[in-house]
Enzyme design. Sequence first.
Site, PDB file in Angstrom:
ATOM      1  N   LYS A 209      42.290  40.978  43.295  1.00 28.25           N
ATOM      2  CA  LYS A 209      42.128  42.437  43.299  1.00 28.25           C
ATOM      3  C   LYS A 209      42.821  43.032  44.524  1.00 28.25           C
ATOM      4  O   LYS A 209      42.868  44.240  44.701  1.00 28.25           O
ATOM      5  CB  LYS A 209      40.640  42.795  43.304  1.00 28.25           C
ATOM      6  CG  LYS A 209      39.917  42.368  42.011  1.00 28.25           C
ATOM      7  CD  LYS A 209      38.483  42.817  42.011  1.00 28.25           C
ATOM      8  CE  LYS A 209      37.578  42.035  41.109  1.00 28.25           C
ATOM      9  NZ  LYS A 209      37.739  42.330  39.688  1.00 28.25           N
TER      10      LYS A 209
ATOM     11  N   HIS B 232      27.474  44.060  40.166  1.00 26.90           N
ATOM     12  CA  HIS B 232      28.206  43.270  39.168  1.00 26.90           C
ATOM     13  C   HIS B 232      27.332  42.053  38.849  1.00 26.90           C
ATOM     14  O   HIS B 232      26.557  41.601  39.699  1.00 26.90           O
ATOM     15  CB  HIS B 232      29.526  42.832  39.816  1.00 26.90           C
ATOM     16  CG  HIS B 232      30.464  42.116  38.910  1.00 26.90           C
ATOM     17  ND1 HIS B 232      30.351  40.776  38.636  1.00 26.90           N
ATOM     18  CD2 HIS B 232      31.556  42.542  38.235  1.00 26.90           C
ATOM     19  CE1 HIS B 232      31.336  40.415  37.833  1.00 26.90           C
ATOM     20  NE2 HIS B 232      32.081  41.468  37.570  1.00 26.90           N
TER      21      HIS B 232
ATOM     22  N   CYS C  69      30.731  44.186  33.306  1.00 22.23           N
ATOM     23  CA  CYS C  69      29.876  43.152  33.914  1.00 22.23           C
ATOM     24  C   CYS C  69      28.804  43.792  34.798  1.00 22.23           C
ATOM     25  O   CYS C  69      28.469  43.261  35.867  1.00 22.23           O
ATOM     26  CB  CYS C  69      30.690  42.138  34.723  1.00 22.23           C
ATOM     27  SG  CYS C  69      31.946  41.320  33.767  1.00 22.23           S
TER      28      CYS C  69
ATOM     29  N   ASP D  17      29.332  42.519  48.867  1.00 22.12           N
ATOM     30  CA  ASP D  17      30.317  42.148  47.852  1.00 22.12           C
ATOM     31  C   ASP D  17      31.464  43.153  47.958  1.00 22.12           C
ATOM     32  O   ASP D  17      31.360  44.295  47.511  1.00 22.12           O
ATOM     33  CB  ASP D  17      29.634  42.200  46.470  1.00 22.12           C
ATOM     34  CG  ASP D  17      30.631  42.139  45.321  1.00 22.12           C
ATOM     35  OD1 ASP D  17      31.847  42.132  45.574  1.00 22.12           O
ATOM     36  OD2 ASP D  17      30.176  42.120  44.158  1.00 22.12           O
TER      37      ASP D  17
ATOM     38  N   GLN E  26      35.648  45.248  45.349  1.00 15.88           N
ATOM     39  CA  GLN E  26      36.364  46.503  45.043  1.00 15.88           C
ATOM     40  C   GLN E  26      36.634  47.315  46.304  1.00 15.88           C
ATOM     41  O   GLN E  26      37.059  48.468  46.208  1.00 15.88           O
ATOM     42  CB  GLN E  26      35.549  47.350  44.057  1.00 15.88           C
ATOM     43  CG  GLN E  26      35.254  46.678  42.743  1.00 15.88           C
ATOM     44  CD  GLN E  26      36.501  46.456  41.888  1.00 15.88           C
ATOM     45  OE1 GLN E  26      37.583  46.966  42.177  1.00 15.88           O
ATOM     46  NE2 GLN E  26      36.358  45.668  40.835  1.00 15.88           N
TER      47      GLN E  26
HETATM   48  N1  C6P Z   1      35.126  42.921  38.552  1.00 16.97           N
HETATM   49  C1  C6P Z   1      36.073  44.407  36.894  1.00 16.97           C
HETATM   50  O1  C6P Z   1      36.810  44.665  35.935  1.00 16.97           O
HETATM   51  P1  C6P Z   1      35.721  37.688  40.389  1.00 16.97           P
HETATM   52  O2  C6P Z   1      35.669  37.657  38.887  1.00 16.97           O
HETATM   53  O3  C6P Z   1      34.952  36.561  41.013  1.00 16.97           O
HETATM   54  O4  C6P Z   1      37.110  37.811  40.929  1.00 16.97           O
HETATM   55  O5  C6P Z   1      35.016  39.054  40.834  1.00 16.97           O
HETATM   56  C2  C6P Z   1      33.721  39.335  40.386  1.00 16.97           C
HETATM   57  C3  C6P Z   1      33.312  40.705  40.844  1.00 16.97           C
HETATM   58  C4  C6P Z   1      32.295  40.812  41.758  1.00 16.97           C
HETATM   59  N2  C6P Z   1      31.916  41.996  42.252  1.00 16.97           N
HETATM   60  C5  C6P Z   1      32.511  43.140  41.860  1.00 16.97           C
HETATM   61  C6  C6P Z   1      32.088  44.433  42.459  1.00 16.97           C
HETATM   62  C7  C6P Z   1      33.541  43.096  40.927  1.00 16.97           C
HETATM   63  O6  C6P Z   1      34.133  44.222  40.553  1.00 16.97           O
HETATM   64  C8  C6P Z   1      33.940  41.848  40.384  1.00 16.97           C
HETATM   65  C9  C6P Z   1      34.997  41.768  39.317  1.00 16.97           C
HETATM   66  C10 C6P Z   1      36.148  43.040  37.531  1.00 16.97           C
HETATM   67  O7  C6P Z   1      35.316  45.243  37.369  1.00 16.97           O
HETATM   68  C11 C6P Z   1      36.105  41.958  36.495  1.00 16.97           C
HETATM   69  S1  C6P Z   1      34.545  41.858  35.690  1.00 16.97           S
END
Ligand code: C6P
Length: 420
Positions: free
Chosen positions: A240, A137, A378, A214, A217
Amino acid sequence: MTGINTSSHTGDPLLDFDVAKVKEDFPILNQTVNGHPLVYLDNAATSQKPQSVIDALVGYYSSDNSNVHRGVHTLSQRATDHYEEARSKIRRFINADDDREIIYVRGTTEGINLVAQTYGRENIQEGDEIIISTMEHHSNIVPWQMLCQERGAILKVAPIDDSGELLLDEYEALITSRTKLVSMVHVSNALGSIIPAKRVVEIAHAHGVPVLLDGAQAVAHAKVDVQDLDCDFYVFSGHKLYGPTGIGILYGKADLLEAMPPYQGGGEMIRSVTFEKTLYNVLPHKFEAGTPNIAGSIGLGAAVDYVDALGMERIGAYESGLLEYGTELLSRISSLKIIGTAQEKSGILSFVMDGIHPHDIGTILDAEGIAIRTGHHCAQPLMDRFGIPATARASLAFYNTKEDLDALAKAIDRVIEVFS
Ligand code: C6P
């Protein structure tokens, strides 16, 4: 709330999970959108909140709202107790060793930036290397690019194969004596691939290199045990994991966190301040400058209670069953191609369709009451790897049903009809 049919195990995870009962805990799911019952399949973007999380937020603001670690009065002490109890719950949830290793941040993005700006600035010099993967991401790419630019360091990318599996040998071959950190996604948000995280850590550690995972997910879909993974840092977002937005967790091994300089300066992160010198607070407060997201932390604690009661193993088994069912359904559509077919996969169905832009797919599905995400998720370099600008992505949670996936397949037939 139990949602688990313990009295009569059928051996079929889709039947052993009382999803109708679970859905009752999520008030938002009980609505129609564009004249159709809502089918929410955008859980990788953010998940819905059970009533217990909503109640925890309302309860905090109705009864306990006060600042933490600052007041001797009763409300402040109650707020502090709840805030710290939530930290302990989260520590147990990911099996960290000590509450001091659980740092409240705004989310995954802030957690990674914190490590880049503290550990990274302290340990990465000109010519040093950081390894990520093709599946990252943007939040696990850009903070490292910024650091590399500042330091004259090098960002290396471990490749994946066409199914979306990390190429372990090629990853290992990238590690040199200049490698100072590996930072990798545990579960890809765009493909659903689950990386062999334990092996990734073992390989890096064999070369003396620490690893950040990370887990944005991952944590909501399978049991995560940071001690078993032996990762050095683990980051995730509360929203999430059925918790509120604006709260997330950075886990770090205590010795690493102890050695790191603070991230931001201000109240709470200090032990004493004079105009000449500041002594920093102990962990975890050293990294929590300013008034924190108290309600968010308490809400995240309630979310952890909720999923714990359901059981992460059962959640994982149920979602795997759903993924298998959905994969089978979508595979039958000849003009549709699933992007991301790794052996080890989480509940993400990313796909493209011949001659139809993903945004059009998303728009038509929305008219049928089905929420999915379309775009590059992203993860633009990952889209480049597959030679596509975007995908349509249905992402699962334990409150989804086979009927939701039937509705998805039916609505995709409608998309084909519109474009034929
Ligand atoms: N992915 C998606 O629709 P934040 O925005 O900080 O809560 O998470 C960022 C982030 C970082 N790593 C991974 C693997 C992610 O999936 C995400 C967030 C969302 O896939 C929003 S872009």
